[in-house]
Structures are given as structure tokens and as C-alpha cells.
Enzyme design. Structure first.
Site, PDB file in Angstrom:
ATOM      1  N   GLY B 237      53.626 -57.470  63.459  1.00  0.00           N
ATOM      2  CA  GLY B 237      52.713 -57.777  62.149  1.00  0.00           C
ATOM      3  C   GLY B 237      51.734 -56.768  61.934  1.00  0.00           C
ATOM      4  O   GLY B 237      52.019 -55.379  61.964  1.00  0.00           O
ATOM      5  N   ARG B 240      45.642 -55.257  61.577  1.00  0.00           N
ATOM      6  CA  ARG B 240      44.561 -56.098  61.939  1.00  0.00           C
ATOM      7  C   ARG B 240      44.909 -57.327  62.778  1.00  0.00           C
ATOM      8  O   ARG B 240      44.067 -57.470  63.957  1.00  0.00           O
ATOM      9  CB  ARG B 240      43.971 -56.419  60.560  1.00  0.00           C
ATOM     10  CG  ARG B 240      42.736 -57.369  60.747  1.00  0.00           C
ATOM     11  CD  ARG B 240      42.193 -58.289  59.549  1.00  0.00           C
ATOM     12  NE  ARG B 240      42.116 -57.310  58.404  1.00  0.00           N
ATOM     13  CZ  ARG B 240      41.701 -57.583  57.047  1.00  0.00           C
ATOM     14  NH1 ARG B 240      41.553 -58.844  57.032  1.00  0.00           N
ATOM     15  NH2 ARG B 240      41.392 -56.899  56.238  1.00  0.00           N
ATOM     16  N   GLU B 267      53.534 -54.460  67.732  1.00  0.00           N
ATOM     17  CA  GLU B 267      54.245 -53.242  66.823  1.00  0.00           C
ATOM     18  C   GLU B 267      53.613 -53.493  65.263  1.00  0.00           C
ATOM     19  O   GLU B 267      53.786 -54.767  64.959  1.00  0.00           O
ATOM     20  CB  GLU B 267      55.522 -53.357  66.893  1.00  0.00           C
ATOM     21  CG  GLU B 267      56.408 -52.457  66.305  1.00  0.00           C
ATOM     22  CD  GLU B 267      57.134 -52.940  64.934  1.00  0.00           C
ATOM     23  OE1 GLU B 267      56.469 -52.501  63.721  1.00  0.00           O
ATOM     24  OE2 GLU B 267      58.048 -53.543  64.958  1.00  0.00           O
ATOM     25  N   CYS B 304      58.705 -52.384  58.283  1.00  0.00           N
ATOM     26  CA  CYS B 304      57.856 -51.464  58.941  1.00  0.00           C
ATOM     27  C   CYS B 304      58.443 -49.997  59.069  1.00  0.00           C
ATOM     28  O   CYS B 304      57.622 -49.196  59.449  1.00  0.00           O
ATOM     29  CB  CYS B 304      57.507 -52.021  60.531  1.00  0.00           C
ATOM     30  SG  CYS B 304      59.153 -52.482  61.074  1.00  0.00           S
TER      31      CYS B 304
END
Lengths: 547, 547
Positions: B237, B240, B267, B304
Site C-alpha cells: 500500500g 504512509r 511494499e 505500483c
């Protein structure tokens, strides 16, 4: 205190006072990029490790004399440690020259017919394709400069040129060593010798050294682990120190305040347990007592693998062992510990154990009045395992020549409590292995060896049979590690060839032209290394065929 | 919400409200010891993975329909993701059945003659002995129960039965999945299906699920990563979120207040860069524009591995590419993002880029008034690489269909700034590889492909040639990882067989009787796996000889 522009002597005076930290760090980090580039060549890495080993060999007598004087360890203890240091350096040199350690892997694009398979392997033996049909090749590459925090108790094997340094250099990572305040003379001597050796092979900036002779000065460790140029750290020492470095590394930030964590590999305190089963005791009690006493006394108990607790199947047997060990340690010569603070911590730990109220017999335990601050008096304490179940502090490491001997009425009172540790040892005979031994309740002993091993393997990095926990062989299979609190990284080992992987990360190339690939991944396999090709180990070249 | 005693439906009502967290955690953790024991058998692990894959296949249409409705991802996007999910489950089943993944290693005691060698290998080929002459054998063993925090953007491949779950179960670790608030219906459907499959092979407690439909409720994640029964965590995700889980895991404590850190594999966000060199542009500009536009638009940029920055050698070429991409994205249909909060974050990130003042052209950039909260409007922005050098925030991920196209007068203005990332792509032709290309300064282009690769390989987990950064092949060589901030664990990968090692630690046995060794380490090699014996790979049995 190092760079290609220094000669290994940073301070102006011959004394041990530390130079300005900022200046030292600047000097030690200035040449890291050049050193990283030099170490990218595997011949340079191997040559460096060999040159360091040769230079140390040439200064063997001076080093051992210096170290023995500074640490109170015996030359007879330092001789094998010296051999282990140089042996480890040469082991990593051989590993680098052989080359297969990079875990090279190649997946060629599947041909059309291969792609038609589904589930398991295809008819041609290749795994089925998942995702786009790329050519993918992978190998390990170095993380970058490594900060090494060596151990107090192994000034050579875990010192300036110890296992962390050797494995990091082998991986291609320059190293900056923080001086250990317990042996600055040893550290500086080894660094001076190896600095010259490194310069001789064109890798002068690869091994830095920062002074830290004041044990109360933690600014050096803090500055080093938080330095932007440092990409990873290795630590060997106390749990408290390891946790502090672990936390600093996990929460460090860049200059702009954004997170910038780095990996730390901390090998810390370990409560190693020795378990003695019934038949093993019956057959070898005297020999076991000899071995355990020697294991406890060696290096004044200052070993991460030294036993802290011994569990014996049967109260009468445990009492016999307690007496036998007390006799043996009483005959041993009194020895100085590494430092007075190490001795003070040892006695404080013994006092903590006594304060638990669980100890039943303690004839060798010296009262505060009977203690000599410079000496580490060996101590064995007796209790019953059942009394240790609700006393978690009894399962912490005793760093020094102290051992709790606990009798087990049922082995279930003992082994289910064994803590997470580097090592556990089991003395067992073939009869102890028999499953139907569970029926032999004549001594209320219900644990079989199979059950004990199933249980303790969940908590230790190394399981020893019919031997003591001390004495680590340095080889491919060695695991010197374990779950927290033994280490903060149970996935790795501080000893043996596998340690090189701590300083690496995998990198993969997708559809890369052969000319741009590192030799380890080129079609022809010019280095002749072992590689995983389409999921299977081979040293054969690959052919791109229709790609 | 799971245990062997539930049928997969925990809540009383058919709605999505979450049950009491403490009750759910207790139910999900109660059967972990039994599940761990069941998973210790490799046939159970492989059978479980295969049973899950088969059960998912049987519900393929229902799952894809549910997920498409819930996430706004297209069935055409979810079909290959579904195949990747089941393919990965079967890949790990095959890996477990084959067995060599445990990295078994055996070092036999050296014979007397072997011990006489010094340096390198002995005459017999065995490495020289360092330390006591023990028999040492090592293999990987599971860490224990794993908490899985799946991704918003890959509800199948990184969801309840995605890569983290598949690799952890394959390793022998039971899994507890935290529901992702972006797709609770998908999560519950998959969990219900797989729960039945797991029960069918006697491993019901191996796959737990905790509800968390409220995206503002972080108590579930916190409780799970801090639960004493959890030994490791996987996260996919945002940076943060990953940092938060990383910090919680690194600093967690036991009930008695002592440190109890666990490993987390996070990741996170990645700014993936595509570099286009001169000759590659000249030959393939239109095709590259087509590929990059498709890569940016797929899944509304919510990948991603999607590109965030494109560096082009030459200002005129970069301007052409900017216009070509703007044309292509303008023709694309408008699409919803995963959620309105993902869309809001996307626009906030674009606004941050614009606020840098470094952007020169932005015809596709929608003003706040022109935005629809439910849609992710594709955007390309133009600048010069030299303007990005002092703007580190331009090198962060743009999660969504946004791309900065930067022209490079000298390639040195671009590639030295490329951030640490999962992936970087280089479009290059053979002429771009030529070393003497450095002399061709007609376009002020001084970076050769060799130099660029040397530089970017220090910062990426995967280097792609002549293709886009999206599209990951799942195979032995795959590395889906990279230095922070792409991940917090650069030593590993979230995709491919190597991911299984994240959930393991090495364990070694010293002088262990054959009957007590796991089959992977027994003399006869009954599983026929590849093992390192005395430092060399082989599938042969070993003979203890004189030991």
C-alpha cells in the site's frame, strides 16, 4: 578515522584520545563512492580479503599479545579465535572467487508450446507462464556502505576484521567500524595493519574506523548509524545496545525529514539451554559435567553461546549435576573479566536471579562482600524447573560464568519454557529417542526427544546434540542467529557464508541485452557459476533462441 | 473473523458491519497452533494451495463480477489478475512439492586428511575446517503466523489469497488477513470460498480474516500487528501506511513491557521512471508513445509499477512525446478510480507537483473546478529534467494516471536524480549502447546506456529494457522490491518464488541423529531435493562414514 589520504594514524598524539567526530566521519565517508566502485570487481574483493588475512597473519604475535593484555583473555583462547578470523576472511575470498553466492537466476521466455500448459510444469518441464513473457534475470547486489559495531567478547572474530566486516566486504560493501571501548588498542592495531593491506590492492577507502574509547559516549554509534552514507549496520553485543541501534536505524530520517530507515543486523544476548535426558545422564554424567564446566569457564563465560540454564530429567540427577559442576568450578583459577563494568553487570544479573526467590541452593554464589570487582567468580545455582515457569527473568542470559541447574520432574516443566535463543543443546541416547519412552513414568519423565526437538526448534537458531552450546563451526550450514531477543533478524546468520546475503538485495533485469548484463547473468555463463535456469540449478550456458 | 469452529459467516446480519474486534481476533488466533502443526506437512501445504486455487476457479465469474462492481476495475483487467492469483497459488504448491526451496545445506565433518589443507579448498575439494569438526545441517523453517495487509489496487493478486498469503502458507505460516476497506465484499467472498477449501484439507485455522470496512478505523491494523500470536506481517500500500506498520512492528512490546519486534515486509509507493535514449526514440517514437500511454491508463494508473516520470534525451523529442501522450490520453474513456479518497489523493498529488513551479506545460491538467470526484482524469505534464534536480517532491510516486515528461539536454540532468524505486525502464538501441556515443554531443547527450544502467541499478529492484515498467512476470528471477521508499526490506521480493523466504528463518542441527532430522536433511535425501553438501549443490545422498 580513515580515508585513502590518511596513513591509518589519525590522531596527532600516540595516546588514545578520540579526534573530532565530525572530522573523523567526514574522512571515513569521503572515499566511500570510490571504494564501492573498486569493490564492484570481484577480484578486488577477493584480493582485499586475502591481503587482509595475510597482513594479519604476519602480525599474529603482536596482535594476540596486545589483545590478551587488553581483554584478559588467554592466548590459548585467542589463538583459535585468530585462526577463525583469518579463516573467515579467506573463506569469503574463496566464496567470492567461486561466484555462485550471488544466487543468479534466469527465466527465459517460454516458447509457444510451453505456454499451453496449465498447473504444475508443462510438457517440456518449464513452469507455466504467469504474466507477460519476458526474459528475467536476477542476482544479488550490494546494499552500500555498512557500519560495523563489533563485540566486546570476541575482539578478533567479531572485531575490526571479524565476521561482519569480512562478509560485508565480500558482498561489495565498504565498511566503517566503530571502535569498541573494551579494546581500542586491538582495534587500532588491526585497523592500521589492514589499512595498509587495503591500500595495497587499490581499495584504501573500503575499511574505515571511528574512535570511541569512552564507553559512556554513545554519540559515535548514533552519528554513524544515522549517517546518510551508511546503508546498513551490523551489531554484536547486548540486547540493550542492539535494541537502541535497531530503533535508531528503523526511525532515522533524511535531511528533509522524510523517513530513511536502514536494515540493522543485531546479534544480541541469548539464554542458551542445555537439556540432559535420562539415558544420556545415566551413561555419560561425568563426561557431561566436564564438558559443561569447560563450556561455562571458557573465556570467563563471556560467550554468546555459553549456557545459562541446564535442565536435567530427574531431581536426583539434577542435584548430582549441580554438585559435580560446583566442584569443578571451585577448582578453576579465578580470572578477570573483560572489564569491571562487565563484571558488575554479571553480579547484578546473578543478584536479579537470586532475588526471584526461585533458587534453592547456591553454595558458590558470592555475597557482595566476597566479590572482587576485577574477577568473574563462576557460580552454579540449583532449582526445580517447575519453579522457573512463572519467572521469565530466569530465562534471560547470564553473561559470565553463571549457570542455573534445574531438575525436571516432568520434562514438560522445562522444555516448554525454553526461551528464544541462539542455541539449545540436547543430550540424548538412542533409548531417549524411543517413542514408547513416554510410557516409562518411573521418573515422571514424559518428554521424549522427538517432542523436545519439535518444541525447541521453534525457538532456536541451532540445535546441538550430545555436546555443549559453545564452539561454532564456520561452514555453509552454520546458523548463528535466532528469533528475538537472540537477534532482531531471525532470517539470517552472523557466522558462515550465508552471512554475505545480509548485505545484499536482489536486482532483476528484464529483456536486457547480453552486453549490458553483469557476467553472472550473461548467456554464456563466463564465470561458470551455478545458476537457476527456468527454475532448475545448472552451470550450463543459456541460448536466447528465437527471442 | 475465522477459526475452525466458524463456517466463514461471523456476523449475524448479512450487512457489512464489523463484529467486535477482540472477539474476532480471539477467534482468528485460537486455532493458530493447530494450523501451524497441520502446515508443517508439506503435502498439507501444497494441497491447501491447490484446493484454494480450485475453489477460486469454480467461483471465477462471481468473484470477477463482485470485484469489478466494487472497485471499478474492468473485467478485462481482472481476468488476467485472477489468473495471476490462481497461477501464483499453484506456483507455490509446485514449489512446495518439489521441496528444494528450503535451501537445505549439509556440512559433513572433515576427515583427518582434509583438515590439513590451509586456505582455499583442500586436496579433496572440501573447504578447510574452521572451528570444531561438527556435522552441521541447515534448512529454512517458518517464522509463525503472518498478518497480511492487502492492497487496494489489486483486490485479487494482492488480496485475501494474493501473493503474501500464498507465499506465507507455502512457507508453513498460518495467515490472518486484514480486510481492505476498498473491497470488503470481494474480501469476504474470497474468504468464504477459501475457508471451505481449507477446512476440506484439514487446515481450517490456516486462513483467518478480520473485518475492517471503515477506512478511518486503524484499530484493526494496530491490534493485528501488535498481537502476540503474530510473528510477521506483509503490507502492500501507501508509503504512509507502510511506515506506520513498520514502526508499530519494530517497537512493539510483550505484555511485560520488554521489546518484541517482528519483521514487516512493506511494499509501498514507487516513482518509476522511463528513460528514452536517442536512437530508440528515432526508431520507435510512435510505438513507445502507444506503450507508455497504455501503461499509464491501465487500471486508471493505479499500479505500483506505473510510470510517474519519463526522461527523454533531447528537448525536441521530449516535447513531441508530451504532445503524443496528451493526444492519446485525451482520447481515452473517462474512468472511476478505486474510491473517491484515492481520486482525491491523486489530485492532491498533481496539485503538489504543479505547486513546485517546475512544470512548463500542462494542457491536460484539470483545474479543481473541472474535476469530477469519482473520475481519475489522465494528465501529462511537461518540464525539463534540469528543473527537477532541486525538486525532490517531483520524484515521488503519482498514484493514478499522471505522468511528468521531462526533456534532458544532457542525460546527466536526468538519470542521476532517478529515485529509489521498484522499477526503472530504459528504451535503448544498439547504437545507444556504443561507448563512443559519449562523443556524439550533437544533441548534448552525454549519458551512454552503460553509464545509465550502472547508475540506476543502485536504486531499483527491476530494470526493464525496451518496454514499460508495468507488467510483472511471476517467475524465479522476479524481483518486485527495491530500496526504501519502494519497500522497507530491499533484501526481498513481493512477487515470485523467492517471496517464500520472507516468512522463514534458517535453523541448523549440529551432530543430529538421522532419525531426528527433518527429511530434507536426512542422509538418504528421501525427498530428492537439491542440497548444498560440503559447499556444492547436489541431489545425491550423503554418507556419514566414520562419524
Amino acid at each position: 578515522m580513515i580515508s585513502g589520504r590518511f596513513d591509518g594514524h589519525f590522531q596527532k598524539e600516540p595516546g588514545l584520545e578520540r579526534s573530532n567526530l565530525i572530522v573523523e566521519l567526514a574522512a571515513a565517508t569521503r572515499d566511500l563512492p570510490a571504494a564501492s566502485m573498486a569493490l564492484a570487481e570481484r577480484d578486488v574483493r577477493a584480493g582485499l580479503l586475502e591481503a587482509i588475512a595475510a597482513a594479519l597473519d604476519a602480525a599474529r604475535v603482536e596482535i594476540i599479545t596486545t589483545t590478551a593484555e587488553e581483554t584478559a583473555l588467554l592466548p590459548a583462547e585467542l589463538e583459535p579465535e585468530f585462526d577463525r578470523m583469518t579463516g573467515t576472511l579467506r573463506m569469503f575470498a574463496a566464496l567470492v572467487r567461486e561466484g555462485s553466492w550471488v544466487r543468479a537466476a534466469i527465466d527465459m521466455p517460454n516458447s509457444h508450446s510451453q505456454r499451453e500448459g496449465a498447473g504444475g510444469r508443462t510438457n517440456t518441464g518449464a513452469p507455466p507462464l504467469i504474466g507477460p513473457n519476458h526474459d528475467i534475470r536476477r542476482m544479488l547486489v550490494p546494499l552500500g556502505p555498512v557500519a560495523v559495531f563489533g563485540a566486546s567478547n570476541f575482539p578478533l572474530a567479531y572485531g575490526v576484521c571479524g565476521g561482519d566486516t569480512a562478509s560485508a566486504l565480500a558482498a561489495g560493501c565498504p565498511v566503517i567500524v566503530k571502535e569498541h571501548p573494551a579494546h581500542p588498542k586491538t582495534g587500532r592495531l588491526i585497523h592500521r595493519i589492514t589499512f595498509a593491506a587495503a591500500a595495497g590492492v587499490g581499495a584504501a577507502g573500503a575499511l574505515g574506523y571511528i574512535h570511541n574509547e569512552d564507553p559512556t559516549d554513545h554519540s559515535v554509534a548514533k552519528a554513524l548509524v544515522q549517517h546518510a552514507a551508511v546503508a546498513a549496520a551490523g551489531f554484536t553485543g547486548s540486547t540493550r545496545g542492539g535494541i537502541a541501534i535497531h530503533n535508531l536505524a528503523a526511525t532515522r530520517t533524511s535531511r528533509d525529514g522524510t523517513p530513511d530507515p536502514i536494515p540493522v543486523f543485531a546479534e544480541m544476548g541469548s539464554c542458551n539451554v542445555i537439556i540432559v535426558l535420562r539415558h544420556a545422564f545415566n551413561r555419560h554424567a561425568e563426561a557431561i559435567a566436564d564438558e559443561v564446566a569447560a563450556s561455562l569457564l571458557a573465556r570467563v563465560g563471556q560467550q554468546c553461546t555459553a549456557p545459562s540454564v541446564m535442565l536435567i530429567a530427574g531431581y536426583d540427577k539434577a542435584e548430582w549435576m549441580y554438585t559435580a559442576l560446583a566442584d569443578r568450578i571451585a577448582r578453576a583459577p579465578k580470572r578477570r573479566m573483560l572489564s569491571s563494568s562487565v563484571a558488575a553487570n554479571y553480579y547484578a544479573r546473578l543478584d536479579e536471579v537470586m532475588a526471584s526467590g526461585a533458587i534453592e541452593d547456591h553454595t558458590t554464589y558470592p555475597s557482595p562482600a566476597e566479590r572482587d570487582a576485577s574477577l568473574g567468580v563462576p557460580v552454579v545455582l540449583y532449582t526445580q524447573a517447575v519453579k522457573m515457569e512463572d519467572a521469565p527473568r530466569l530465562w534471560d542470559e547470564i553473561f559470565g560464568p553463571g549457570l542455573i541447574v534445574a531438575g525436571c520432574g516432568s520434562m514438560a516443566h522445562g522444555y516448554f519454557c525454553t526461551p528464544k535463543a541462539l542455541t539449545v543443546a540436547v543430550y540424548a541416547e538412542a533409548e531417549d529417542l524411543a517413542a514408547d519412552d513416554t510410557a516409562l513414568l518411573d521418573e515422571a519423565f514424559i518428554g521424549t526427544t522427538v517432542e523436545i526437538v519439535r518444541e525447541v526448534r521453534q525457538r532456536a537458531g541451532r540445535i546441538v546434540f550430545n555436546g555443549v552450546t559453545t564452539g561454532v563451526r564456520v561452514c555453509t550450514s552454520t546458523v548463528h542467529g535466532g528469533p528475538f531477543p537472540a537477534t532482531n533478524r531471525p532470517d539470517t546468520t552472523a557466522v558462515g557464508p550465508l552471512a554475505i546475503e545480509r548485505w545484499c538485495r536482489p536486482l532483476c533485469f528484464q529483456n536486457c541485452p547480453d552486453a549490458l548484463l553483469p557476467p553472472e547473468l550473461q548467456d554464456a555463463n563466463p564465470l561458470g557459476i551455478w545458476r537457476m535456469v527456468n527454475g532448475r540449478p545448472t552451470r550450463e550456458p543459456v541460448c536466447r533462441g528465437g527471442v
